[in-house]
Design an enzyme around this catalytic site. Structure first.
Site, PDB file in Angstrom:
ATOM      1  N   HIS A   1     -61.970 -10.349  36.721  1.00  0.00           N
ATOM      2  CA  HIS A   1     -62.660  -9.177  37.273  1.00  0.00           C
ATOM      3  C   HIS A   1     -62.002  -7.906  36.752  1.00  0.00           C
ATOM      4  O   HIS A   1     -60.898  -7.946  36.197  1.00  0.00           O
ATOM      5  CB  HIS A   1     -62.645  -9.211  38.805  1.00  0.00           C
ATOM      6  CG  HIS A   1     -61.278  -9.082  39.405  1.00  0.00           C
ATOM      7  ND1 HIS A   1     -60.322 -10.073  39.305  1.00  0.00           N
ATOM      8  CD2 HIS A   1     -60.680  -8.079  40.099  1.00  0.00           C
ATOM      9  CE1 HIS A   1     -59.223  -9.692  39.923  1.00  0.00           C
ATOM     10  NE2 HIS A   1     -59.404  -8.480  40.409  1.00  0.00           N
TER      11      HIS A   1
ATOM     12  N   HIS B   1     -60.493  -5.148  37.978  1.00  0.00           N
ATOM     13  CA  HIS B   1     -59.478  -4.296  38.591  1.00  0.00           C
ATOM     14  C   HIS B   1     -58.347  -4.174  37.573  1.00  0.00           C
ATOM     15  O   HIS B   1     -58.038  -5.136  36.858  1.00  0.00           O
ATOM     16  CB  HIS B   1     -58.955  -4.912  39.901  1.00  0.00           C
ATOM     17  CG  HIS B   1     -59.866  -4.668  41.074  1.00  0.00           C
ATOM     18  ND1 HIS B   1     -59.938  -5.515  42.154  1.00  0.00           N
ATOM     19  CD2 HIS B   1     -60.744  -3.654  41.327  1.00  0.00           C
ATOM     20  CE1 HIS B   1     -60.823  -5.035  43.024  1.00  0.00           C
ATOM     21  NE2 HIS B   1     -61.325  -3.914  42.543  1.00  0.00           N
TER      22      HIS B   1
ATOM     23  N   ASP C   1     -55.194  -4.292  37.254  1.00  0.00           N
ATOM     24  CA  ASP C   1     -54.082  -5.218  37.029  1.00  0.00           C
ATOM     25  C   ASP C   1     -54.514  -6.483  36.281  1.00  0.00           C
ATOM     26  O   ASP C   1     -53.667  -7.250  35.835  1.00  0.00           O
ATOM     27  CB  ASP C   1     -53.363  -5.570  38.348  1.00  0.00           C
ATOM     28  CG  ASP C   1     -54.303  -6.075  39.436  1.00  0.00           C
ATOM     29  OD1 ASP C   1     -55.502  -5.728  39.410  1.00  0.00           O
ATOM     30  OD2 ASP C   1     -53.843  -6.816  40.325  1.00  0.00           O
TER      31      ASP C   1
ATOM     32  N   HIS D   1     -64.531 -11.181  46.006  1.00  0.00           N
ATOM     33  CA  HIS D   1     -63.485 -10.161  45.906  1.00  0.00           C
ATOM     34  C   HIS D   1     -64.054  -8.744  46.076  1.00  0.00           C
ATOM     35  O   HIS D   1     -63.406  -7.759  45.723  1.00  0.00           O
ATOM     36  CB  HIS D   1     -62.766 -10.313  44.563  1.00  0.00           C
ATOM     37  CG  HIS D   1     -61.505  -9.518  44.464  1.00  0.00           C
ATOM     38  ND1 HIS D   1     -60.510  -9.550  45.427  1.00  0.00           N
ATOM     39  CD2 HIS D   1     -61.051  -8.640  43.523  1.00  0.00           C
ATOM     40  CE1 HIS D   1     -59.524  -8.743  45.073  1.00  0.00           C
ATOM     41  NE2 HIS D   1     -59.828  -8.175  43.926  1.00  0.00           N
TER      42      HIS D   1
ATOM     43  N   ASP E   1     -58.630 -13.210  41.830  1.00  0.00           N
ATOM     44  CA  ASP E   1     -58.479 -12.626  43.172  1.00  0.00           C
ATOM     45  C   ASP E   1     -59.688 -12.994  44.023  1.00  0.00           C
ATOM     46  O   ASP E   1     -60.829 -12.769  43.618  1.00  0.00           O
ATOM     47  CB  ASP E   1     -58.404 -11.099  43.092  1.00  0.00           C
ATOM     48  CG  ASP E   1     -57.097 -10.612  42.494  1.00  0.00           C
ATOM     49  OD1 ASP E   1     -56.319 -11.455  42.024  1.00  0.00           O
ATOM     50  OD2 ASP E   1     -56.873  -9.396  42.498  1.00  0.00           O
TER      51      ASP E   1
ATOM     52  N   HIS F   1     -50.122 -14.231  42.010  1.00  0.00           N
ATOM     53  CA  HIS F   1     -50.589 -12.887  42.352  1.00  0.00           C
ATOM     54  C   HIS F   1     -49.948 -12.368  43.639  1.00  0.00           C
ATOM     55  O   HIS F   1     -50.584 -11.710  44.448  1.00  0.00           O
ATOM     56  CB  HIS F   1     -52.132 -12.904  42.495  1.00  0.00           C
ATOM     57  CG  HIS F   1     -52.786 -11.539  42.462  1.00  0.00           C
ATOM     58  ND1 HIS F   1     -53.053 -10.813  43.592  1.00  0.00           N
ATOM     59  CD2 HIS F   1     -53.235 -10.785  41.437  1.00  0.00           C
ATOM     60  CE1 HIS F   1     -53.649  -9.676  43.265  1.00  0.00           C
ATOM     61  NE2 HIS F   1     -53.771  -9.632  41.963  1.00  0.00           N
TER      62      HIS F   1
END
EC number: 3.1.26.11
Lengths: 307, 307
Positions: free
Chosen positions: B61, B63, B65, B138, B208, B264
């Protein structure tokens, strides 16, 4: 007194030993960043520097090794609920580049990011320092930066005070605030009773460039010239827009700056190999490693503190 | 036998001890990347992995990080004159995001970067492995991935060969190539003279997510389930779309996967603190550190090699 923290001293791409360019200058509680290569956020964490103390970031040019760490820093500021505006300075097209960068994922900062595009020579005035810019020669729009700590007034001089028939007292605080006061019929100026100005530290960072005259011009009386010297020899440099160790040394000598740091060494060199070459080609030069700190006090008072 | 290399095991933002997510799987001479947080290029350098061996990158995804290390990897491939197409897989909008990312500076790769947007469940077939995808929860489009090494034929079985009245010889090489041959009047199939298939390794990476049923479904008989477990307790998680250690353990037990890696973890936890909690909450779980390597041979043959 300011502190220069080398967060990444390599160039082009990272190696296990050194990260790509970023230099932090700490002045009071503020951190000023020059370039922000990928991984700068983590380098700051390791160095114990808080990204929330950054008000302004100065980018020399938009090659990946000099700016790709920007988004993570902005996103982390956001995570920590920053509200204060972040100012980013860079050459032409900075606005479009940064805008694209911030549209590369799900992300909307809760604070303003203001991008200032600079062409040519500019003098930017801030509370405790000035930034002077000049264009360098790297094949794309690219800037060099001068960080100039503001000069401060000299100390009160007891002899001067006495010679005016005065004695030390609360009027000195008043004078410091107003710069000029009246005692009885007499007008007193701050400069009449203080010693010589304390010169603020001056640090120059070239970014990536061929050697150019403006570097010499802008580095006059600098305490520290951080000059790119990507290659040991011109044979390695070929026709790229970079500088060799010898050329950086020439610029340094012509400028009469006080100290020279050789920066942005290519991934092909080990620290050892590069440092040996530097020692030979310009014995006074300093080859920083990541996390080295240099305290610059102005007036040539420079302390190198190797991690 | 494949090798899983943990390049970054933390989440949200890096800490001095761990980088943001990236997992490499080495199969033969190919490296497959799952997520590519900022600094992954340098982590690969430290781990001794050559980015040129990457053919495909799978992003869970967008994001920061999980993807901000992408541009530096592509730029370094370009620096090294890559000509081979790079394939990137991710959820919807991946194309636009990556396109913006690559327009954040002066950069034009000399090879094709092809972005494949995936929604829902897909089975992607490659030469030596398959990738199965499923959507996770998420709050934004996000995928979980199954890496499935292809099954391989069993060894030649001397008993079976003898029982067909044959003796070992050059015909075996021929049979291996053609799968079916004729010896005299007799048709021989490869499966007639070999033992049971060797099951390829199966590794699942959730990215995530909150705990969802599909994770259990897709992790059946997996050799290794790499499950996000950002928080030790639901008190810390609050209402974010993440998983706690206990929840990850529940998913693992329901799936009957062979091994669980907790991934994570949030920056707030030291390794020590997190590992102690994990030991208590799910004694079988493994808490990887950056640069740990896990060899997965299929059939439960898993070797953990901590750096």
């Amino acid at each position: 007194m300011i502190e220069v923290i080398f967060l990444g001293t390599g160039g082009i791409k990272p190696t296990p030993e050194r990260n790509v360019p970023s230099i932090a200058i700490r002045i009071g509680s503020e951190i000023v960043l020059f370039d922000v290569g990928e991984g700068t956020l983590r380098q700051m964490e390791i160095a114990g520097l808080n990204p929330m103390r950054i008000k302004r970031i100065f980018i020399t040019h938009f090659h990946g090794d000099h700016y790709l760490g920007l988004a993570a820093i902005i996103q982390t500021m956001n995570l920590w609920d920053r509200r204060e505006t972040l100012h980013i300075y860079g050459p032409e097209n900075s606005g479009e580049f940064i805008s694209n960068f911030l549209k590369s994922g799900y992300f909307a900062p809760g604070f303003d990011v203001v991008v200032h595009e600079i062409t040519g020579k500019a003098r930017l005035q801030f509370e405790n320092y000035e930034i002077w810019t000049f264009e360098v020669s790297h094949g794309i729009p690219a800037l060099g930066y001068v960080f100039k700590e503001k000069d401060r007034r000299g100390n009160f001089d007891l002899e001067k005070i006495k010679s005016l028939g005065l004695t030390p007292g609360p009027w000195m605080k008043e004078l410091e605030k107003r710069k000029i006061i009246k005692i009885g019929e007499r007008v007193i100026r701050l400069s009449e009773v203080t010693g010589p100005k304390k010169r603020g530290a001056k640090v120059v960072y070239t970014g990536d460039t061929e050697p150019i005259d403006d570097i010499v011009e802008f580095s006059k009386r600098a305490d520290l010239l951080i000059h790119e010297a990507t290659y040991i020899s011109s044979e390695h440099r070929k026709d790229s827009y970079h500088t060799t160790i010898e050329e950086a040394y020439e610029m340094f000598k012509s400028s009469k700056a006080r100290h020279l740091a050789l920066f942005h060494r290519a991934p092909r060199y080990s620290y050892q190999e590069y440092a040996v070459a530097a020692k030979e080609l310009c014995p006074e030069a300093y080859v920083p490693r990541d996390f080295d700190r240099v305290f610059v006090g102005g007036m040539g008072n420079v302390i190198f503190k190797v991690r």
